[in-house]
Design a protein around this motif. Structure first.
Motif, mmCIF file in Angstrom:
data_model
loop_
_atom_site.group_PDB
_atom_site.id
_atom_site.type_symbol
_atom_site.label_atom_id
_atom_site.label_comp_id
_atom_site.label_asym_id
_atom_site.label_seq_id
_atom_site.Cartn_x
_atom_site.Cartn_y
_atom_site.Cartn_z
ATOM 1 N N ASP A 49 0.610 -1.278 2.545
ATOM 2 C CA ASP A 49 -0.841 -1.102 2.600
ATOM 3 C C ASP A 49 -1.375 -1.122 4.029
ATOM 4 O O ASP A 49 -2.465 -0.609 4.289
ATOM 5 C CB ASP A 49 -1.546 -2.198 1.792
ATOM 6 C CG ASP A 49 -1.289 -2.076 0.301
ATOM 7 O OD1 ASP A 49 -0.959 -0.966 -0.167
ATOM 8 O OD2 ASP A 49 -1.405 -3.109 -0.391
ATOM 9 N N GLU A 50 -0.632 -1.720 4.940
ATOM 10 C CA GLU A 50 -1.101 -1.912 6.309
ATOM 11 C C GLU A 50 -0.679 -0.811 7.279
ATOM 12 O O GLU A 50 -1.423 -0.498 8.203
ATOM 13 C CB GLU A 50 -0.615 -3.264 6.851
ATOM 14 C CG GLU A 50 -1.213 -4.459 6.140
ATOM 15 C CD GLU A 50 -2.704 -4.594 6.380
ATOM 16 O OE1 GLU A 50 -3.161 -4.373 7.512
ATOM 17 O OE2 GLU A 50 -3.426 -4.923 5.415
ATOM 18 N N VAL A 51 0.526 -0.267 7.109
ATOM 19 C CA VAL A 51 1.020 0.711 8.088
ATOM 20 C C VAL A 51 0.331 2.060 7.897
ATOM 21 O O VAL A 51 -0.130 2.388 6.801
ATOM 22 C CB VAL A 51 2.558 0.881 8.028
ATOM 23 C CG1 VAL A 51 3.268 -0.412 8.381
ATOM 24 C CG2 VAL A 51 3.017 1.395 6.671
ATOM 25 N N LYS A 52 0.293 2.810 8.970
ATOM 26 C CA LYS A 52 -0.363 4.120 8.941
ATOM 27 C C LYS A 52 0.618 5.248 8.612
ATOM 28 O O LYS A 52 0.239 6.254 8.038
ATOM 29 C CB LYS A 52 -1.005 4.410 10.311
ATOM 30 C CG LYS A 52 -1.908 3.300 10.820
ATOM 31 C CD LYS A 52 -3.127 3.110 9.957
ATOM 32 C CE LYS A 52 -4.066 2.077 10.537
ATOM 33 N NZ LYS A 52 -4.182 0.881 9.770
ATOM 34 N N ASP A 53 1.862 5.074 8.990
ATOM 35 C CA ASP A 53 2.907 6.089 8.812
ATOM 36 C C ASP A 53 3.222 6.251 7.323
ATOM 37 O O ASP A 53 3.656 5.310 6.657
ATOM 38 C CB ASP A 53 4.153 5.651 9.587
ATOM 39 C CG ASP A 53 5.271 6.664 9.567
ATOM 40 O OD1 ASP A 53 5.598 7.174 8.477
ATOM 41 O OD2 ASP A 53 5.836 6.936 10.647
ATOM 42 N N VAL A 54 3.032 7.458 6.804
ATOM 43 C CA VAL A 54 3.229 7.727 5.380
ATOM 44 C C VAL A 54 4.691 7.532 4.977
ATOM 45 O O VAL A 54 4.978 7.007 3.888
ATOM 46 C CB VAL A 54 2.742 9.153 5.020
ATOM 47 C CG1 VAL A 54 3.051 9.493 3.579
ATOM 48 C CG2 VAL A 54 1.248 9.276 5.293
ATOM 49 N N GLU A 55 5.622 7.902 5.840
ATOM 50 C CA GLU A 55 7.041 7.696 5.525
ATOM 51 C C GLU A 55 7.358 6.208 5.398
ATOM 52 O O GLU A 55 8.114 5.808 4.510
ATOM 53 C CB GLU A 55 7.930 8.337 6.589
ATOM 54 C CG GLU A 55 7.946 9.853 6.513
ATOM 55 C CD GLU A 55 8.860 10.474 7.546
ATOM 56 O OE1 GLU A 55 9.902 9.880 7.882
ATOM 57 O OE2 GLU A 55 8.536 11.569 8.013
ATOM 58 N N LEU A 56 6.789 5.400 6.275
ATOM 59 C CA LEU A 56 6.988 3.954 6.176
ATOM 60 C C LEU A 56 6.369 3.419 4.890
ATOM 61 O O LEU A 56 6.964 2.548 4.233
ATOM 62 C CB LEU A 56 6.377 3.230 7.372
ATOM 63 C CG LEU A 56 7.147 3.236 8.674
ATOM 64 C CD1 LEU A 56 6.407 2.456 9.750
ATOM 65 C CD2 LEU A 56 8.551 2.690 8.499
ATOM 66 N N GLN A 57 5.206 3.917 4.534
ATOM 67 C CA GLN A 57 4.581 3.481 3.294
ATOM 68 C C GLN A 57 5.505 3.726 2.105
ATOM 69 O O GLN A 57 5.697 2.848 1.262
ATOM 70 C CB GLN A 57 3.253 4.206 3.071
ATOM 71 C CG GLN A 57 2.172 3.831 4.044
ATOM 72 C CD GLN A 57 0.935 4.715 3.915
ATOM 73 O OE1 GLN A 57 0.900 5.660 3.124
ATOM 74 N NE2 GLN A 57 -0.079 4.406 4.710
ATOM 75 N N HIS A 58 6.096 4.920 2.061
ATOM 76 C CA HIS A 58 7.009 5.254 0.959
ATOM 77 C C HIS A 58 8.260 4.380 0.985
ATOM 78 O O HIS A 58 8.693 3.869 -0.059
ATOM 79 C CB HIS A 58 7.397 6.726 0.993
ATOM 80 C CG HIS A 58 6.269 7.651 0.641
ATOM 81 N ND1 HIS A 58 5.644 7.640 -0.589
ATOM 82 C CD2 HIS A 58 5.660 8.609 1.359
ATOM 83 C CE1 HIS A 58 4.684 8.549 -0.606
ATOM 84 N NE2 HIS A 58 4.668 9.152 0.570
ATOM 85 N N ALA A 90 10.187 -2.503 -1.932
ATOM 86 C CA ALA A 90 9.505 -3.483 -2.782
ATOM 87 C C ALA A 90 9.969 -3.323 -4.228
ATOM 88 O O ALA A 90 10.215 -4.320 -4.924
ATOM 89 C CB ALA A 90 7.989 -3.321 -2.687
ATOM 90 N N GLN A 91 10.127 -2.089 -4.663
ATOM 91 C CA GLN A 91 10.606 -1.836 -6.031
ATOM 92 C C GLN A 91 12.040 -2.329 -6.209
ATOM 93 O O GLN A 91 12.377 -2.899 -7.251
ATOM 94 C CB GLN A 91 10.512 -0.338 -6.372
ATOM 95 C CG GLN A 91 10.948 -0.001 -7.772
ATOM 96 C CD GLN A 91 10.139 -0.715 -8.845
ATOM 97 O OE1 GLN A 91 8.942 -0.932 -8.699
ATOM 98 N NE2 GLN A 91 10.785 -1.097 -9.926
ATOM 99 N N ALA A 92 12.868 -2.145 -5.199
ATOM 100 C CA ALA A 92 14.241 -2.661 -5.260
ATOM 101 C C ALA A 92 14.240 -4.177 -5.423
ATOM 102 O O ALA A 92 15.016 -4.739 -6.207
ATOM 103 C CB ALA A 92 15.027 -2.253 -4.014
#
Length: 143
Positions: free
Chosen positions: A27-36, A42-44
């Motif tokens: 939720d905090e990072v701006k980079d979309v790849e990092l978000q994914h 987190a799901q793992a």
């Protein structure tokens, strides 16, 4: 509660720290790849928590629902670092360290575990090693 279930509950708490930290960082990072990536990791962690929780519950014990103070402090530290430096790098650095801590805790637990718990941990360890390796490579690429 027996020692094995206490040990599993401690691993649940440590893993939950990572899960919550990844969700927060996504939720905090701006980079979309990092978000994914952070959402995937987190799901793992959610899947590992579920596997450990099932084992605790089948032993007629209550799976831990919380995290640790250390995990919360690491998240707060990353938040502070992100405000005074490279925002995304602060999260990557701290999440890589979180992964290392989780992996270390699981590896230590395997040696002390009863055979049925050891078998469960042996299933989860490769997943944790993969998560740690992904974050380690990301950290190295960003330095």
């Amino acid at each position: 509660m027996n020692q094995s279930m206490n040990q599993l509950n401690e691993l649940i708490e440590i893993t939950r720290d990572g899960q919550r930290f990844y969700q927060h960082a996504a939720d905090e990072v701006k980079d979309v790849e990092l978000q994914h990536l952070f959402r995937d990791l987190a799901q793992a962690k959610t899947q590992i928590i579920q596997a450990l929780s099932v084992k605790v519950a089948t032993s007629h014990e209550h799976p831990s629902q919380g995290g640790t103070l250390t995990g919360r402090m690491r998240e707060l530290y990353a938040n502070t670092r992100s405000r005074i430096g490279d925002h995304d790098r602060a999260y990557v650095d701290q999440l890589e360290q979180t992964e290392a801590n989780i992996l270390h805790a699981f590896e230590n637990a395997v040696g002390d575990a009863e055979p049925d718990v050891r078998a469960l941990l042996a299933i989860e360890l490769p997943k944790l090693r993969t998560c740690h390796e992904r974050m380690r490579q990301l950290k190295e690429a960003r330095h």
